[in-house]
Design an enzyme around this catalytic site. Structure first.
Site, mmCIF file in Angstrom:
data_model
loop_
_atom_site.group_PDB
_atom_site.id
_atom_site.type_symbol
_atom_site.label_atom_id
_atom_site.label_comp_id
_atom_site.label_asym_id
_atom_site.label_seq_id
_atom_site.Cartn_x
_atom_site.Cartn_y
_atom_site.Cartn_z
ATOM 1 N N GLY A 142 26.860 -36.293 -23.193
ATOM 2 C CA GLY A 142 27.873 -37.321 -23.004
ATOM 3 C C GLY A 142 29.206 -36.730 -22.600
ATOM 4 O O GLY A 142 29.913 -37.256 -21.732
ATOM 5 N N ARG A 148 36.134 -38.837 -11.596
ATOM 6 C CA ARG A 148 36.566 -39.334 -12.902
ATOM 7 C C ARG A 148 36.494 -38.265 -13.990
ATOM 8 O O ARG A 148 36.422 -38.568 -15.183
ATOM 9 C CB ARG A 148 35.757 -40.565 -13.323
ATOM 10 N N ARG A 158 18.624 -36.179 -22.390
ATOM 11 C CA ARG A 158 19.922 -36.319 -23.054
ATOM 12 C C ARG A 158 20.048 -35.257 -24.134
ATOM 13 O O ARG A 158 19.125 -35.037 -24.936
ATOM 14 C CB ARG A 158 20.053 -37.711 -23.663
ATOM 15 N N THR A 198 24.848 -35.608 -29.878
ATOM 16 C CA THR A 198 24.953 -35.621 -31.328
ATOM 17 C C THR A 198 24.511 -36.969 -31.882
ATOM 18 O O THR A 198 24.434 -37.965 -31.161
ATOM 19 C CB THR A 198 26.394 -35.339 -31.770
ATOM 20 N N GLU A 224 23.192 -43.870 -26.812
ATOM 21 C CA GLU A 224 22.731 -43.852 -25.425
ATOM 22 C C GLU A 224 21.229 -43.923 -25.180
ATOM 23 O O GLU A 224 20.791 -44.295 -24.085
ATOM 24 C CB GLU A 224 23.247 -42.574 -24.729
ATOM 25 N N ASP A 271 26.821 -35.268 -38.296
ATOM 26 C CA ASP A 271 27.369 -35.768 -39.561
ATOM 27 C C ASP A 271 26.327 -36.643 -40.236
ATOM 28 O O ASP A 271 25.337 -37.039 -39.613
ATOM 29 C CB ASP A 271 28.658 -36.561 -39.316
#
Length: 235
Positions: free
Chosen positions: A20, A43, A87, A90, A181, A204
């Site tokens: 990401g 971007r 992908r 986290t 995602e 986490d």
């Protein structure tokens, strides 16, 4: 060239990693790949192509959430012919026995996003990983002696949730972790007939409060990245 990716035809490999964070894309390219070229900076969403163990592979930042990853996955597949999309990111653990830094490979993903309900009114489409990629990633992780979990994850549209009751209930039904995602990635891969996988590191724990720092999230999740790269180059 597509709307959000400025690469020329042939500059993006058929196998690609999708973090990401564009800075994580840069970290992966600089740390793991050789003969690297940057093909995208539109971007600030960086994209690179290089070689890993002699095999050509790309890495492209996608941004956060279902809408953002959907843009890049659509363009990578339709405009650049990408066949294998992994992908790397986290997630927050839900299960008590899932620990910070564990690796989770998403077999499927449930979601609170309306993405698939717009496509399948009145139905709940169940997006799933490509089995060949999943097995290769799992084998790569276990060969490294890592604690790898395979199962269901929650793809959430809300990062700052007012109540965690529904997340706890999903945990009661075996969901391992929450991220933002995977549902989109797996659904689009199914739509276009390509291969997709999510390999996630637990950053986490939603209920215990255990966590890693943002710097660690960017630079120290090398095991996850190696698992994904090893799976990608075998396709």
């Amino acid at each position: 060239m597509s709307v959000h990716i400025e690469a020329k035809q042939g500059e993006i490999a058929e196998s690609i990693l999708l973090p990401g964070d564009p800075l994580r894309a840069k970290y992966i390219a600089e740390t793991f790949l050789e003969d690297v070229t940057c093909y995208n900076n539109v971007r600030g969403m960086l994209g690179f192509t290089g070689t890993y163990k002699g095999k050509r592979v790309s890495v492209q930042g996608t941004g956060m959430g279902v809408p953002s990853i959907s843009i890049y996955v659509n363009e990578l597949i339709q405009s650049y012919g990408v066949k294998n999309l992994i992908r790397v990111g986290t997630c927050g653990a839900i299960q008590k026995d899932v620990k910070v830094r564990d690796v989770i490979i998403a077999m499927t993903a449930c979601t609170d996003s309306n993405m698939n309900r717009l496509t399948f009114p009145g139905f709940d489409f169940a997006p799933a990983a490509n089995f060949d990629l999943l097995k290769k990633a799992y084998d790569a992780g276990t060969e490294k002696g890592l604690h790898v979990r395979v199962g269901n994850v929650l793809t959430a549209d809300v990062f700052y949730r007012e109540s965690m009751d529904i997340v706890k209930k999903l945990g009661d039904y075996g969901v391992l972790a929450v991220e933002m995602e995977t549902t989109a990635l797996y659904t689009l891969a199914a739509k276009y007939g390509v291969n997709a996988l999510s390999v996630l590191t637990v950053s986490d724990h939603i209920f215990t409060g255990e966590e890693t720092t943002s710097e660690e999230r960017q630079t120290t999740f090398n095991e996850m990245i190696e698992i994904a790269l090893d799976a990608a180059i075998q396709q």
